[in-house]
Design a protein around this motif. Structure first.
Motif, PDB file in Angstrom:
ATOM      1  N   UNK A 119       0.825  -1.205   0.000  1.00 41.84           N
ATOM      2  CA  UNK A 119       0.000   0.000   0.000  1.00 41.84           C
ATOM      3  C   UNK A 119       0.861   1.257   0.000  1.00 41.84           C
ATOM      4  N   UNK A 120       1.941   1.233   0.781  1.00 46.26           N
ATOM      5  CA  UNK A 120       2.865   2.380   0.788  1.00 46.26           C
ATOM      6  C   UNK A 120       3.448   2.632  -0.591  1.00 46.26           C
ATOM      7  N   UNK A 121       3.775   1.558  -1.305  1.00 47.58           N
ATOM      8  CA  UNK A 121       4.304   1.720  -2.651  1.00 47.58           C
ATOM      9  C   UNK A 121       3.239   2.293  -3.583  1.00 47.58           C
ATOM     10  N   UNK A 122       2.001   1.804  -3.456  1.00 49.82           N
ATOM     11  CA  UNK A 122       0.900   2.340  -4.260  1.00 49.82           C
ATOM     12  C   UNK A 122       0.685   3.816  -3.967  1.00 49.82           C
ATOM     13  N   UNK A 123       0.760   4.175  -2.692  1.00 52.36           N
ATOM     14  CA  UNK A 123       0.570   5.573  -2.288  1.00 52.36           C
ATOM     15  C   UNK A 123       1.632   6.458  -2.929  1.00 52.36           C
ATOM     16  N   UNK A 124       2.874   6.031  -2.875  1.00 48.02           N
ATOM     17  CA  UNK A 124       3.962   6.801  -3.474  1.00 48.02           C
ATOM     18  C   UNK A 124       3.782   6.914  -4.984  1.00 48.02           C
ATOM     19  N   UNK A 125       3.398   5.823  -5.614  1.00 48.02           N
ATOM     20  CA  UNK A 125       3.167   5.851  -7.060  1.00 48.02           C
ATOM     21  C   UNK A 125       2.071   6.850  -7.417  1.00 48.02           C
ATOM     22  N   UNK A 126       0.996   6.875  -6.628  1.00 45.64           N
ATOM     23  CA  UNK A 126      -0.099   7.800  -6.919  1.00 45.64           C
ATOM     24  C   UNK A 126       0.334   9.254  -6.765  1.00 45.64           C
ATOM     25  N   UNK A 127       1.165   9.524  -5.779  1.00 48.60           N
ATOM     26  CA  UNK A 127       1.694  10.883  -5.620  1.00 48.60           C
ATOM     27  C   UNK A 127       2.454  11.289  -6.880  1.00 48.60           C
ATOM     28  N   UNK A 128       3.247  10.388  -7.399  1.00 46.51           N
ATOM     29  CA  UNK A 128       4.021  10.697  -8.608  1.00 46.51           C
ATOM     30  C   UNK A 128       3.112  10.873  -9.822  1.00 46.51           C
ATOM     31  N   UNK A 129       2.040  10.095  -9.909  1.00 41.68           N
ATOM     32  CA  UNK A 129       1.076  10.275 -11.002  1.00 41.68           C
ATOM     33  C   UNK A 129       0.398  11.640 -10.911  1.00 41.68           C
ATOM     34  N   UNK A 130       0.052  12.057  -9.694  1.00 38.20           N
ATOM     35  CA  UNK A 130      -0.591  13.360  -9.521  1.00 38.20           C
ATOM     36  C   UNK A 130       0.369  14.487  -9.883  1.00 38.20           C
ATOM     37  N   UNK A 131       1.624  14.361  -9.465  1.00 34.12           N
ATOM     38  CA  UNK A 131       2.607  15.380  -9.846  1.00 34.12           C
ATOM     39  C   UNK A 131       2.822  15.400 -11.358  1.00 34.12           C
ATOM     40  N   UNK A 132       2.802  14.236 -11.998  1.00 36.67           N
ATOM     41  CA  UNK A 132       2.939  14.184 -13.460  1.00 36.67           C
ATOM     42  C   UNK A 132       1.779  14.929 -14.126  1.00 36.67           C
ATOM     43  N   UNK A 133       0.596  14.835 -13.532  1.00 35.63           N
ATOM     44  CA  UNK A 133      -0.560  15.576 -14.043  1.00 35.63           C
ATOM     45  C   UNK A 133      -0.283  17.073 -14.018  1.00 35.63           C
ATOM     46  N   UNK A 134       0.241  17.563 -12.891  1.00 37.61           N
ATOM     47  CA  UNK A 134       0.512  18.995 -12.776  1.00 37.61           C
ATOM     48  C   UNK A 134       1.663  19.433 -13.678  1.00 37.61           C
ATOM     49  N   UNK A 135       2.670  18.606 -13.808  1.00 39.15           N
ATOM     50  CA  UNK A 135       3.756  18.935 -14.727  1.00 39.15           C
ATOM     51  C   UNK A 135       3.229  19.128 -16.146  1.00 39.15           C
ATOM     52  N   UNK A 136       2.331  18.254 -16.551  1.00 43.36           N
ATOM     53  CA  UNK A 136       1.747  18.374 -17.883  1.00 43.36           C
ATOM     54  C   UNK A 136       0.835  19.597 -17.969  1.00 43.36           C
ATOM     55  N   UNK A 137       0.069  19.845 -16.901  1.00 42.90           N
ATOM     56  CA  UNK A 137      -0.862  20.977 -16.888  1.00 42.90           C
ATOM     57  C   UNK A 137      -0.133  22.311 -17.055  1.00 42.90           C
ATOM     58  N   UNK A 138       1.045  22.422 -16.434  1.00 41.92           N
ATOM     59  CA  UNK A 138       1.769  23.694 -16.417  1.00 41.92           C
ATOM     60  C   UNK A 138       2.987  23.698 -17.354  1.00 41.92           C
ATOM     61  N   UNK A 139       3.034  22.783 -18.288  1.00 43.31           N
ATOM     62  CA  UNK A 139       4.227  22.660 -19.139  1.00 43.31           C
ATOM     63  C   UNK A 139       4.444  23.860 -20.051  1.00 43.31           C
ATOM     64  N   UNK A 140       3.403  24.609 -20.354  1.00 42.66           N
ATOM     65  CA  UNK A 140       3.531  25.760 -21.244  1.00 42.66           C
ATOM     66  C   UNK A 140       3.790  27.062 -20.488  1.00 42.66           C
ATOM     67  N   UNK A 141       3.830  27.003 -19.168  1.00 41.35           N
ATOM     68  CA  UNK A 141       4.051  28.217 -18.370  1.00 41.35           C
ATOM     69  C   UNK A 141       5.482  28.716 -18.559  1.00 41.35           C
ATOM     70  N   UNK A 142       5.623  30.001 -18.777  1.00 44.36           N
ATOM     71  CA  UNK A 142       6.950  30.631 -18.853  1.00 44.36           C
ATOM     72  C   UNK A 142       7.390  31.000 -17.436  1.00 44.36           C
ATOM     73  N   UNK A 143       8.311  30.224 -16.927  1.00 45.60           N
ATOM     74  CA  UNK A 143       8.767  30.442 -15.560  1.00 45.60           C
ATOM     75  C   UNK A 143       9.627  31.703 -15.492  1.00 45.60           C
TER      76      UNK A 143
END
Length: 202
Positions: A79-103
């Protein structure tokens, strides 16, 4: 705001789980990933956290059978491994969402990624649910209920603060004032090449 949606989904998950209140019940995600990916991820994330919360209750039974305890420990590890994997999937979502942002040149990085803040928000939803149970438990003493109500008040305040912090972080990333990175957890104990005990069994 993002956390308004997240907190609503977390409450939905916890309420749904407690209809049967069984760690072995089947899981069905109410959100389709094609239509609402982030809701799909948040629902799955909180379900993992909710089941693990109850795993942790069960394994603390002083009379638990040792064989059952070992089996449950392995379930907690998975379960801990699944939890960590889900955190990374959620962060991947945000990385994709904000990929066009000019930092911006003076943009800074946060101490944690958005998804690790969301992880804490999911756990906080579970704390609030179960502390509310204790604060309203009819067979508990007045002193117990009063003490738990004080703790519940703190947890509710913490949810407001954490929600505000997460929403602020996401707004700052969207505006280019902050940027995010995703670092894989690189857990070693589940890897049969990195854990010397597992490696010795090969």
């Amino acid at each position: 705001m993002f956390t308004e949606k997240a907190n609503a989904i977390f409450q939905e998950v916890i309420d749904t789980y407690h209809i049967k209140d069984d760690v072995y019940q089947s899981f069905t995600n109410k959100y389709d990933k094609e239509n609402d990916l982030i809701a799909h991820l948040l629902y799955r994330k909180c379900w993992i956290d909710t089941v693990q919360w109850h795993y942790e209750d069960i394994i603390r039974d002083p009379n638990i059978d040792p064989v059952a305890a070992l089996d449950l420990k392995r379930k907690i590890d998975a379960s801990n491994q699944d939890r960590t994997d889900m955190v990374e999937y959620i962060d991947a979502y945000f990385l994709d969402l904000y990929k066009e942002v000019n930092t911006k040149k003076d943009a800074s990085i946060n101490t944690e990624s958005p998804a690790w803040g969301i992880d804490r928000l999911s756990i906080l939803a579970l704390k609030i649910y179960h502390m509310n149970e204790e604060a309203t438990r009819s067979d508990a003493s007045d002193e117990h209920r009063a003490a738990c109500q004080k703790k519940l008040d703190v947890l509710l305040e913490q949810r407001v603060d954490l929600s505000t912090a997460i929403d602020t972080l996401l707004n700052d990333i969207a505006a280019g004032d902050k940027y995010m990175k995703v670092y894989k957890q690189m857990k070693m104990y589940n890897d049969d090449e990195l854990n010397p005990v597992l490696r010795s069994q090969k």
